[in-house]
Design a protein around this motif. Structure first.
Motif, PDB file in Angstrom:
ATOM      1  N   MET A  88       2.782  -1.654  13.823  1.00  0.00           N
ATOM      2  CA  MET A  88       1.929  -0.556  14.290  1.00  0.00           C
ATOM      3  C   MET A  88       1.307   0.120  13.078  1.00  0.00           C
ATOM      4  O   MET A  88       2.005   0.438  12.105  1.00  0.00           O
ATOM      5  N   GLN A  89       0.002   0.309  13.154  1.00  0.00           N
ATOM      6  CA  GLN A  89      -0.704   0.981  12.056  1.00  0.00           C
ATOM      7  C   GLN A  89      -1.625   2.054  12.613  1.00  0.00           C
ATOM      8  O   GLN A  89      -2.254   1.871  13.661  1.00  0.00           O
ATOM      9  N   LYS A  90      -1.687   3.154  11.865  1.00  0.00           N
ATOM     10  CA  LYS A  90      -2.653   4.202  12.164  1.00  0.00           C
ATOM     11  C   LYS A  90      -3.317   4.602  10.851  1.00  0.00           C
ATOM     12  O   LYS A  90      -2.626   4.955   9.885  1.00  0.00           O
ATOM     13  N   ASN A  91      -4.633   4.493  10.853  1.00  0.00           N
ATOM     14  CA  ASN A  91      -5.404   4.801   9.644  1.00  0.00           C
ATOM     15  C   ASN A  91      -4.895   4.008   8.443  1.00  0.00           C
ATOM     16  O   ASN A  91      -4.803   4.509   7.316  1.00  0.00           O
ATOM     17  N   GLY A  92      -4.521   2.745   8.708  1.00  0.00           N
ATOM     18  CA  GLY A  92      -4.103   1.848   7.640  1.00  0.00           C
ATOM     19  C   GLY A  92      -2.670   1.995   7.204  1.00  0.00           C
ATOM     20  O   GLY A  92      -2.190   1.240   6.350  1.00  0.00           O
ATOM     21  N   GLU A  93      -1.921   2.944   7.789  1.00  0.00           N
ATOM     22  CA  GLU A  93      -0.521   3.144   7.406  1.00  0.00           C
ATOM     23  C   GLU A  93       0.407   2.709   8.532  1.00  0.00           C
ATOM     24  O   GLU A  93       0.111   2.905   9.714  1.00  0.00           O
ATOM     25  N   ARG A  94       1.505   2.117   8.099  1.00  0.00           N
ATOM     26  CA  ARG A  94       2.514   1.664   9.075  1.00  0.00           C
ATOM     27  C   ARG A  94       3.196   2.856   9.722  1.00  0.00           C
ATOM     28  O   ARG A  94       3.541   3.839   9.056  1.00  0.00           O
ATOM     29  N   ILE A  95       3.405   2.751  11.034  1.00  0.00           N
ATOM     30  CA  ILE A  95       4.099   3.806  11.778  1.00  0.00           C
ATOM     31  C   ILE A  95       5.123   3.164  12.694  1.00  0.00           C
ATOM     32  O   ILE A  95       5.088   1.944  12.967  1.00  0.00           O
TER      33      ILE A  95
END
Length: 822
Positions: free
Chosen positions: A364-371
């Protein structure tokens, strides 16, 4: 506080058992390796079955064993021996479908509670009474009944009633579906249904201008799952004894979530003195998340749902709506979704398109960062998903890792659910130490110890100390709800003695609860060869002195040319058409030609139809009707005043000798053998002086449904009721293999009968059937031309007369189950 009905949970294996009990089901139903309608579930070996029953009984739950399939003669003794085994090891009841087996069960195990399965197709008060005559103490009513019908039945009987409240619905009335059996050899009545109703079909029409496709492929026979969670107060008010959850093929997580949720709101209902309780959004969502098929339906509880009953687009678990695809990266195997529900790593997703791609979420990524987690309203990238995905596709969450973990904790072996007990300690100077314990079922244990309390030298036994020691129940399935004690003045008792006497009491209580029926012994099963009663006669002996009869069953009234082409000895005509004065002349013409005329009653008659049968049956004799073919046991009572001989149709599921005996005891003069029997099984059967009929030609019925696909697909009315479309032409369902199944709609009831795609034709079996003792040979007439009716009838007549013992092979027909059976 109102009295609640029993909550009955499904158990397909050991983990499901723990899940059901830990989530406080009052009872469970489960099957062994033999004779149960979910033979593909994990089920239980005999010794495991014994342990399962003990586990449930110790924790206060009843156990009902499923023996709810049809049983042939060769299996009858084995089935009885199995029933005797589960009786001995403490089962509380046996769930039964087969009417012949039911008779033998009452004879050999008269005090074993019998529940008549929903496979018995009981849908009215008369059916309940017939089940009682079979020896049942409980009836599982058909799922097609409304709340009003259920309540009216409950008001007029003392029999225990059980209804389904959650889970999968069958398209057909249970016990009346032969679709899987006839097209693939896997019989629902024998526990191995392949669920062809969950496959796609197209609706066709047939007329003078040929065949037309009226609807694209869809799951036209696949109902949504039933959920009654929001209507528990109304269900409780009906007066039924048991609320049943479907799902012996489901996961332990499903059992845990659904059982626990229904338990929660039943308890809330009791605390609120019956006032309606609205489930929370979170609980409703959890039940939907764990399993739903295209959403939920209330089924027929309030009205005929029409097209809202059917999933149509998907016949599998849907989960909950997650959001819409707004982007796709093929190289990274990711999809971008704008979320409308929360999502976490480890959840399962599925994209809705023809390929249904999906996977467990491992990125899962949001704005290129893993979450690790995302909330509604966020737009995230999810991986990894293979297969075609495009913008605008809808995404669903089909599994929730956190929910499954929460459910799993209830069957992890921690045994958090405890039976409340009451303990009382007596410690008096000079008297043996005593401990009493009692449970909610009225069991009481008193242990008198060896230790005799003495005067304390230092610290006497204090009430607080005694209470603490009494309350320790350790890993037992009990919780000390109340502790009382009588302690003498200045008495000394070692804590080890209190612990010892408490442990002994708890162990003894476990033993009493485990062995709920201590006086049961397994009776010796003596039935004669293969389960047959001593008074049986082979049907060949009975048939040898009986004239051979060729019968014709007309699904619908036909034109004059078709009627005149019939050359049989007997004709079955639809009963409700016979109440129309216009048909009296047709009956007269048949009789003038020496043809017996019988009225054929459908396998299902409800409401107005039952009233008509009761009030107008005596008029049938006046127009020349000579007998009545009944499709359901309830009609024995409904037609008690008809003054005409009754004959049983195939829908009674006469599958063994004992079933013949039972219908004879009910006064029937004949019975039609199940279409699922093979020739060898028919040859083994015994008879009881009644006419035996077998089908040798035509499209046999494979399903009778309260839902009408014709109206559902074509009517302008959402409920599809009384649309009249079935009168305007001929309709068929076409499956993925291009097989076409005719549909016969009933404009009165809006019920629908599905016919086999292929016509049965077994003229070469007539000699074998005659030698086996069959006396009557049925033809089903559907769309045959007059010329075809004459040709087939003439050949069958010759076979009956022995004039043509080797008919030429006919192409394009099915041999049914005569060769292989089920």
């Amino acid at each position: 506080m109102i009295k609640l009905p029993e909550l009955l949970a499904p158990v397909g294996g050991p983990q499901q058992l723990i899940a059901a009990i830990e989530n406080r089901a009052d009872a469970v139903y489960l099957g062994g390796k033999l004779f149960n309608a979910r033979i593909n579930a994990s089920n239980f070996e005999n010794e495991d079955l014994r342990s399962a029953i003990e586990f449930a009984h110790i924790r206060g739950a009843n156990v009902y064993i499923t023996l709810n399939t049809l049983v042939n003669d060769r299996e009858m003794e084995q089935a009885l021996e199995y029933a005797a085994f589960v009786y001995k090891v403490g089962a509380d009841a046996l769930i039964v479908q087969d009417i012949g087996f039911a008779g033998l069960l009452r004879e050999h195990l008269p005090d074993f509670s019998m529940h008549f399965s929903t496979q018995g197709t009981v849908y009215n008060l008369e059916g309940v009474r017939m089940a009682e005559r079979l020896g049942a103490r409980r009836v599982v009513l058909a799922r097609e009944l409304s709340l009003n019908e259920i309540e009216k039945i409950a008001e007029q009987t003392n029999m225990e009633l059980e209804i389904f409240v959650h889970g999968a619905l069958c398209q057909s009335y249970s016990g009346q579906c032969y679709l899987s059996s006839m097209i693939g050899g896997r019989s629902g009545n024998r526990g191995s249904c392949a669920q062809p109703c969950r496959l796609p079909y197209s609706l066709l029409s047939e007329g003078g201008d040929g065949r037309k496709t009226l609807s694209g492929k869809g799951y036209l026979l696949s109902p949504k799952d039933l959920s009654s969670l929001e209507h528990l107060s109304q269900l409780v008010k009906t007066g039924v004894r048991s609320l049943k959850i479907e799902g012996r093929m489901k996961s332990p997580e499903y059992v845990a979530i659904v059982t626990g949720t229904y338990r929660k709101y039943l308890d809330a209902l009791a605390e609120g003195a019956g006032s309606a309780v609205t489930p929370s959004l979170a609980d409703s969502k959890a039940v939907k998340q764990i399993y739903n098929r295209g959403g939920f339906t209330t089924g027929y509880l309030f009205s005929k749902p029409g097209r809202d009953l059917i999933t149509r687009d998907r016949a599998k678990h849907e989960g909950v709506y997650l959001g819409k695809v707004v982007g796709r990266d093929e190289r990274m195997r990711s999809v971008q979704i704008k979320l409308e529900d929360e999502l976490s790593m480890g959840d399962g997703i599925e994209i809705v398109n023809d390929a249904l791609p999906g996977n467990l979420v491992t990125m899962m990524q949001k704005n290129g960062e893993r979450i690790q987690h995302a909330e509604p309203g966020e737009t995230i990238n999810i991986g990894y998903v293979d297969g075609p995905v495009k913008r605008g596709d809808l995404a669903y969450k089909i599994s929730d890792k956190a929910l499954n973990k929460k459910a799993g904790e209830t069957f992890s072996g921690k045994y958090l659910h405890r039976v409340p007990v009451t303990g009382h300690l007596t410690a008096l100077l000079g008297e043996p130490l005593r401990f009493q314990i009692s449970d909610p079922d009225g069991n009481q244990i008193e242990i008198i110890g060896d230790y005799v309390p003495v005067s304390a030298i230092n610290t006497p036994l204090l009430p607080e100390t005694a209470k603490t020691q009494i309350a320790k129940t350790g890993s037992t399935p009990f919780a000390m709800a109340e502790c009382t004690f009588v302690i003498g003045e200045n008495v000394s008792v070692p804590l080890s003695e209190i612990n010892s006497i408490r442990r002994k009491a708890l162990d003894d209580l476990i033993e009493i609860r485990r062995n709920r029926y201590p006086n049961r012994t397994a009776p010796q099963i003596v039935t004669g060869t293969n389960g047959k009663s001593a008074e049986c006669k082979n049907i060949a002996e009975i048939g040898s002195a009986t004239p051979r009869i060729l019968s014709v069953y007309l699904y619908q009234w036909k034109n004059k040319e078709v009627m005149e082409s019939i050359t049989a000895d007997r004709v079955y005509l639809p009963v409700f058409s016979l109440f129309d004065d216009d048909h009296a002349a047709a009956v007269k013409r048949f009789k003038e030609r020496g043809i017996q005329v019988f009225a054929a009653v459908p396998a299902v008659t409800r409401g107005v139809e039952d009233h008509m049968l009761k009030e107008r049956a005596d008029s049938l004799q006046k127009i020349g009707i000579e007998g009545i073919l009944i499709g359901n046991l309830s009609q024995v009572e409904l037609l008690a005043d008809a003054r005409l001989p009754l004959f049983g149709d195939h829908s009674l599921n006469i599958y063994n000798s004992e079933s013949i005996k039972k219908v004879a005891e009910f006064g029937l003069k004949g019975g039609t053998l199940s279409h699922e029997l093979n020739l060898a099984e028919i040859q083994q059967m015994d008879g009881f002086g009644i006419e035996i009929e077998a089908t040798v030609y035509g499209r046999v019925p494979v399903m009778i449904s309260e839902h009408c696909p014709i109206g559902s697909e074509l009517s302008d009315r959402p409920d599809s009721i009384n649309c009249g479309l079935c009168l305007s032409g001929r309709y068929l369902l076409k499956d993925r293999m291009e097989a076409e199944f005719p549909l016969i709609g009933d404009p009165i009831s809006c019920r629908c009968t599905l016919l086999h795609c292929d016509k049965l034709y077994v003229p070469e079996r007539i000699t074998d059937l005659t030698l086996a003792g069959v006396t009557t040979y049925r033809q089903y007439i559907d769309d045959e031309s007059p010329e075809e009716i004459i040709r087939i009838g003439a050949l069958l007549q010759k076979m009956l007369l022995g004039e043509n013992s080797n008919p030429s092979k006919q192409k394009g027909y099915t041999k049914g189950h005569y060769n292989k059976g089920v």
